[in-house]
Design a protein around this motif. Structure first.
Motif, PDB file in Angstrom:
ATOM      1  N   PRO A  30      -4.877  -3.114  -2.181  1.00 12.53           N
ATOM      2  CA  PRO A  30      -4.199  -3.765  -3.508  1.00 12.53           C
ATOM      3  C   PRO A  30      -2.634  -3.504  -3.397  1.00 12.53           C
ATOM      4  O   PRO A  30      -2.026  -2.635  -2.724  1.00 12.53           O
ATOM      5  N   ALA A  31      -1.821  -4.373  -4.307  1.00  9.68           N
ATOM      6  CA  ALA A  31      -0.394  -4.155  -4.258  1.00  9.68           C
ATOM      7  C   ALA A  31       0.089  -2.886  -4.616  1.00  9.68           C
ATOM      8  O   ALA A  31       1.276  -2.326  -4.099  1.00  9.68           O
ATOM      9  N   GLU A  32      -0.713  -2.150  -5.415  1.00 11.39           N
ATOM     10  CA  GLU A  32      -0.268  -0.691  -6.016  1.00 11.39           C
ATOM     11  C   GLU A  32      -0.160   0.209  -4.800  1.00 11.39           C
ATOM     12  O   GLU A  32       0.467   1.221  -4.993  1.00 11.39           O
ATOM     13  N   TYR A  60       1.523  -0.262  -2.165  1.00 13.34           N
ATOM     14  CA  TYR A  60       2.659  -0.116  -1.570  1.00 13.34           C
ATOM     15  C   TYR A  60       3.876  -0.005  -2.746  1.00 13.34           C
ATOM     16  O   TYR A  60       4.861  -0.189  -2.397  1.00 13.34           O
ATOM     17  N   ALA A  61       3.426   0.394  -3.859  1.00  9.05           N
ATOM     18  CA  ALA A  61       4.519   0.410  -5.123  1.00  9.05           C
ATOM     19  C   ALA A  61       5.529   1.442  -4.667  1.00  9.05           C
ATOM     20  O   ALA A  61       6.798   1.423  -5.121  1.00  9.05           O
ATOM     21  N   ASN A  62       5.108   2.639  -4.126  1.00  6.89           N
ATOM     22  CA  ASN A  62       6.126   3.632  -3.779  1.00  6.89           C
ATOM     23  C   ASN A  62       6.554   3.566  -2.329  1.00  6.89           C
ATOM     24  O   ASN A  62       6.907   4.558  -1.906  1.00  6.89           O
ATOM     25  N   ASP A  63       6.496   2.517  -1.681  1.00  8.93           N
ATOM     26  CA  ASP A  63       6.898   2.311  -0.372  1.00  8.93           C
ATOM     27  C   ASP A  63       8.198   2.560  -0.123  1.00  8.93           C
ATOM     28  O   ASP A  63       9.165   1.894  -0.844  1.00  8.93           O
ATOM     29  N   PRO A  64       8.792   3.676   0.474  1.00 13.52           N
ATOM     30  CA  PRO A  64      10.147   4.097   0.819  1.00 13.52           C
ATOM     31  C   PRO A  64      10.868   2.828   1.273  1.00 13.52           C
ATOM     32  O   PRO A  64      12.348   2.698   1.125  1.00 13.52           O
ATOM     33  N   ASP A  65      10.549   1.996   2.197  1.00 14.46           N
ATOM     34  CA  ASP A  65      11.161   0.938   2.744  1.00 14.46           C
ATOM     35  C   ASP A  65      11.631  -0.137   1.946  1.00 14.46           C
ATOM     36  O   ASP A  65      12.678  -0.718   1.868  1.00 14.46           O
ATOM     37  N   LEU A  66      11.058  -0.413   0.545  1.00 12.81           N
ATOM     38  CA  LEU A  66      11.169  -1.349  -0.460  1.00 12.81           C
ATOM     39  C   LEU A  66      12.622  -0.970  -1.120  1.00 12.81           C
ATOM     40  O   LEU A  66      13.205  -1.914  -1.769  1.00 12.81           O
ATOM     41  N   LYS A  67      13.388   0.136  -1.067  1.00  8.00           N
ATOM     42  CA  LYS A  67      14.585   0.294  -1.575  1.00  8.00           C
ATOM     43  C   LYS A  67      15.786  -0.370  -1.002  1.00  8.00           C
ATOM     44  O   LYS A  67      16.638  -0.696  -1.538  1.00  8.00           O
ATOM     45  N   LYS A 108       1.204 -10.584  -3.117  1.00  4.57           N
ATOM     46  CA  LYS A 108       0.148  -9.598  -2.640  1.00  4.57           C
ATOM     47  C   LYS A 108      -0.962  -9.739  -3.734  1.00  4.57           C
ATOM     48  O   LYS A 108      -2.261 -10.062  -3.275  1.00  4.57           O
ATOM     49  N   ASN A 109      -0.673  -9.651  -4.833  1.00  3.28           N
ATOM     50  CA  ASN A 109      -1.639 -10.007  -5.911  1.00  3.28           C
ATOM     51  C   ASN A 109      -2.234 -11.141  -5.741  1.00  3.28           C
ATOM     52  O   ASN A 109      -3.491 -11.521  -6.115  1.00  3.28           O
ATOM     53  N   SER A 110      -1.372 -12.309  -5.515  1.00  3.91           N
ATOM     54  CA  SER A 110      -2.009 -13.545  -5.409  1.00  3.91           C
ATOM     55  C   SER A 110      -3.174 -13.716  -4.209  1.00  3.91           C
ATOM     56  O   SER A 110      -4.180 -14.519  -4.361  1.00  3.91           O
ATOM     57  N   TYR A 111      -2.893 -13.009  -3.318  1.00  7.96           N
ATOM     58  CA  TYR A 111      -3.992 -13.056  -2.216  1.00  7.96           C
ATOM     59  C   TYR A 111      -4.979 -12.270  -2.579  1.00  7.96           C
ATOM     60  O   TYR A 111      -6.247 -12.905  -2.546  1.00  7.96           O
ATOM     61  N   THR A 112      -4.920 -11.069  -3.403  1.00  8.95           N
ATOM     62  CA  THR A 112      -6.225 -10.379  -3.693  1.00  8.95           C
ATOM     63  C   THR A 112      -6.940 -10.814  -4.687  1.00  8.95           C
ATOM     64  O   THR A 112      -8.304 -10.585  -4.881  1.00  8.95           O
TER      65      THR A 112
END
Length: 454
Positions: free
Chosen positions: A290-292, A294-301, A315-319
């Motif tokens: 689920p999208a959650e 990846y919520a704390n993925d450090p790359d996203l900063k 991501k949510n649309s897919y799942t």
């Protein structure tokens, strides 16, 4: 007290010097002393080597005691570290806008992750200017190759227009033609024929209406995303509409017949078509998670909050799609892994590429994820590293890149650990050499800090 202040100030100034814009050391020797070299021409480590670089070339390489260099050389103590050829990202995206600033930011994300060559896959006229400025050294960035504006169902509505676009992009000086979905059996043949006549290669997607067999026959230079592969090995695909199969065959992969894979691999090999898997898309965006997760993925900063929000929505649309199940998503990822390993074992050259920025894929960082995903598919770390070094050098016909040896270009990455035993060591970068410039770890960390968006 005064001495203490002077000492502290000295440390601060020293750090500032390390982190400042790297000098162009074209006339100065740069020495990696007592380093472990991973040459990549074979699976080995040359221990205790000293490597000398000057004017953008490796001028000397050998046992430390046997290598000589001048007293004015910049000596990097690399004892215990590992020197590898710089990596190539063959499905990169640089903003197709009219401003160089955001483009330079993306180039730095690649460089900071050891990517010394990129192929931009959705270009515009500004990318031609960017390519010129990178090659001249005016802009710091990886070696840059670019496609032109994309060929798609929106841009190519007639066969005549497709032929015109090929001629326009060849005349403009683009390196490749980027194909997107939406081409038809009427519009594709003229593009393919003119591409071959003018010598400007086709790369990218395989349109559903065209299909992978026609794409192979037409002599794609590289097929990216494994596009059309799942459809080609799944019975009954020819009775389905494109939207029923899903992106890259997500909704039908569970029904794939893997006994059909060898025929596909042989066709790719016979036509010498390279494959850029972009497996990071499947393992992240199109995975069962689920999208959650990846919520704390450090790359996203390094991405703007609005863009991260859009990615999470995708991501949510897919799942949340009615056709999604955890089991089918797992089947999709696993079928792609089998296809990747079959390419490797069947002599089809894989090229490193991950499609970033794209949903949950951040430029540079995602390329390192991609190498890990290749090993998850069954490649050895050495084979995964080859996809971004030796294989790309072969593809680009650059005989002086991809391998560390005397005379080759000095696009290099210094790592703290051995990537041949642990592909995750590719993330532990101590510095990057691009041409005549040495980018220290302190410099790279400072630049990355500037690029943080949240």
């Amino acid at each position: 007290m005064i001495r203490k202040l002077i000492f502290i100030l000295g440390i601060a100034l020293s750090t500032a010097v390390l982190a400042q814009e790297p000098e162009n050391n074209s006339n100065r020797e740069i020495v990696f002393k007592m380093v472990n070299v991973v040459p990549m021409d074979k699976e080995t480590v040359l221990s205790g080597q000293t490597v000398v670089v000057k004017n953008g070339r490796i001028t000397s390489l050998g046992a430390d005691a046997a290598v000589r260099y001048g007293k004015d050389a910049l000596v990097i103590d690399a004892k215990g570290k590992y020197l590898v050829p710089g990596w190539s990202e063959m499905h990169a995206h640089v903003p197709a806008i009219d401003e160089l600033g955001p483009m330079k930011d993306v180039l730095m994300l690649y460089l900071a992750n050891g990517i010394t060559t990129i192929r931009g896959m959705l270009g515009n006229a500004k990318h031609l200017e960017l390519r010129t400025k990178v090659r001249s050294g005016e802009i710091l960035g990886p070696n840059f190759y670019t496609t032109g504006p994309a060929f798609s169902g929106q841009t190519v509505t007639t066969a005549e227009r497709g032929i015109e676009m090929v001629k326009e992009e060849k005349a403009a000086g683009y390196d490749y033609l980027k194909l997107l979905p939406g081409l038809t059996k009427e519009t594709f043949p003229g593009i393919a024929k003119t591409s071959a006549q003018l010598g400007i290669p086709m790369v990218g997607h395989v349109s559903f209406a065209v299909g992978v067999w026609a794409a192979i026959d037409a002599g794609y230079s590289s097929i990216d995303h494994l596009d059309g592969f799942v459809e080609a090995i799944t019975p009954g695909t020819d009775t389905l509409a494109e939207q029923e199969t899903g992106l890259f065959g997500t909704w039908i992969a569970y029904a794939a017949d893997t006994t059909r894979i060898p025929k596909l691999i042989k066709a790719l090999k016979d036509k010498n078509i390279r494959v850029v898997p972009t497996q990071a898309i499947a393992e992240r965006w199109l995975s069962p998670l689920p999208a959650e997760a990846y919520a704390n993925d450090p790359d996203l900063k390094y991405m703007k909050p609005d863009e991260v929000k859009n990615w999470m929505n995708a991501k949510n649309s897919y799942t949340n799609n009615p056709k999604f199940t955890k089991e089918r998503a797992e089947a999709f990822v696993n079928v792609r892994r089998k296809l990747i390993l079959a390419c490797q074992n069947g002599g089809v050259e894989l090229l490193l590429g991950c499609d970033a920025p794209q949903v949950l894929n951040v430029p540079g960082f995602s390329t390192l994820h991609e190498m890990k995903y290749l090993t998850d598919a069954g490649l050895t770390p050495y084979q995964a590293l080859r996809t971004g070094t030796v294989n790309v050098a072969s593809y680009l016909k650059k005989t002086d890149t991809g391998v560390i040896k005397t005379g080759n270009v000095s696009d290099l990455v210094l790592l703290s650990g051995n990537p041949l035993t642990d592909i995750g060591q590719t993330r532990n970068i101590e510095g990057v050499m691009i041409g005549t410039k040495w980018l220290s770890k302190a410099y790279l960390q400072t630049e990355l800090k500037k690029l943080e968006k949240r």
